[in-house]
Design an enzyme around this catalytic site. Structure first.
Site: not given
Length: 396
Positions: A141, A169-171, A174
């Protein structure tokens, strides 16, 4: 009473860890999909050790992996590969977030899986995608925020680059992946075709920057840090009050005029520096100083009562330990209690998806390591002796 999920009847195999992949599968699970999370025997997802453990269970892991079944497979053993492929032949979706090429080398990539299930929807999440000069790099991220420009435009003017306070960014990757998966599923319903999704953290970070990138592409300014202030609308940000900071978004002209009247700043209404939104943006430092000179005489709660009563968009700046005490947040049920077999009763953030007929729901807690391995193996036709043997020999 639990209502049927919109994705009930859809089976997902999740071979991911950390945050982006697990969050994608969690979004699908919250909407009713059956998600089988596969982890490494004895170790599990790396997030199992993060945060303050509750009876050995990580609060980060428990929120990201709710509503999932959990099993372990040792991909170094060909028997585990066979089990994976048996699951894949009966599943609708696979989500994995290894580095590019890892699943192919294991014999578990898209080309191998579609031989046993041509309709499979197979999503690979990685830092830089499955192609390009950076495909073999690991990605996180923070790196994506840096390379996408987000970090350069976050924080306070003149301060070092700052990342967002949450792993957007990770979420976000997803979320983008879940959106892509559901698009592929609708396509499959129409055509019978499965397909492959190549999802990259960097791509998704750049997609989040569409607003800022538009300024660059149009030959305008290169976005720079503005603290909590809006780059193009003012007043719009967090302003200092008697006891902290308070968010005000009075950039529409009628809101601006009424705010000035309520704050005792009528002289600003006809001030040429603040006559239009563009003027207020240009003279932001002067605007902030003038507003805060009045705002510091009352508390944030007092301003909340005054401004919200007049329809001026505003709200407090909460710490995370204050968010869930807000009566509106409580009414919206954005925290939910879940009984976990090891951690006990735990509280976690709820899904925001409030569909009238098929709302998102937290139906069950995250699995303990390998909790459902035996159940899933028996579902595939393995008898008790084979299950015991596979445990003894480290296959699962």
């Amino acid at each position: 009473m639990m209502m049927p999920g919109a994705l009930s009847g859809i089976r997902v195999i999740e071979s991911t860890q950390h945050l982006a992949g697990p969050s994608c599968a969690m979004f699908l699970a919250d909407m009713g999909a059956e998600v089988i999370k596969i982890e490494r025997p004895g170790q599990g997802d790396a997030s199992r050790i993060l945060g303050k453990l509750q009876n050995g269970e990580s609060p980060m892991y428990t929120v990201l992996n709710r509503n999932k079944l959990g099993m372990t497979l040792n991909y170094k053993d060909p028997r585990a590969i066979k089990i994976f492929m048996e699951l894949a032949s009966e599943s609708d979706i696979i989500v994995e977030n290894n580095r590019a090429g890892v699943m192919d080398r294991l014999g578990l990539g898209y080309d191998a899986v579609r031989q046993v299930n041509p309709q499979i929807i197979y999503a690979s999440l990685s830092g830089f995608g499955q192609s390009g000069p950076y495909r073999d790099r690991g990605g996180y991220d923070t790196i994506a925020q840096g390379m996408s420009g987000i970090m350069s435009a976050t924080g306070n003017p003149g301060a070092p680059p700052a990342k967002a306070g949450v792993p957007i960014i990770d979420i976000g990757t997803g979320l983008f992946t879940a959106y892509g998966i559901l698009s592929a599923y609708i396509h499959r319903q129409r055509t019978g075709e499965g397909q492959y999704l190549d999802m990259a953290l960097l791509d998704c970070a750049i997609a989040f920057s569409m607003w800022e990138s538009a300024a660059v592409f149009s030959g305008g300014e290169v976005p720079s840090p503005f603290g909590s202030m809006h780059r193009r609308n003012q007043p719009h940000g967090a302003f200092k009050t008697k006891d902290g900071y308070f968010c005000i978004a009075a950039d529409q002209q009628h809101h601006w005029k009424r705010f000035c009247e309520l704050a005792g700043l009528e002289d600003l209404i006809d001030d040429p520096r603040f006559a239009t939104n563009r003027d207020r943006v240009e003279h932001l430092d002067d605007l902030q100083a003038a507003m805060e000179a009045a705002l510091v005489h009352k508390t944030s709660n007092e301003w909340n009562d005054i401004l919200s009563a007049e329809g001026i968009p505003c709200g407090p700046v909460y710490r995370y330990d204050q968010v869930f005490d807000d009566p509106h947040v409580q009414h919206r049920q954005m925290a939910v209690d879940v009984d976990h077999p090891k951690a006990g009763r735990i509280t976690m953030t709820n899904t925001p998806l409030k569909l009238s007929q098929t709302p998102g729901q937290v139906r069950m807690p995250a699995p303990t390591l390998s909790q459902h391995t035996d159940e899933i193996l028996r579902r595939l036709g393995y008898d008790d002796a084979a299950v015991a043997q596979y445990h003894d020999e480290g296959v699962v």
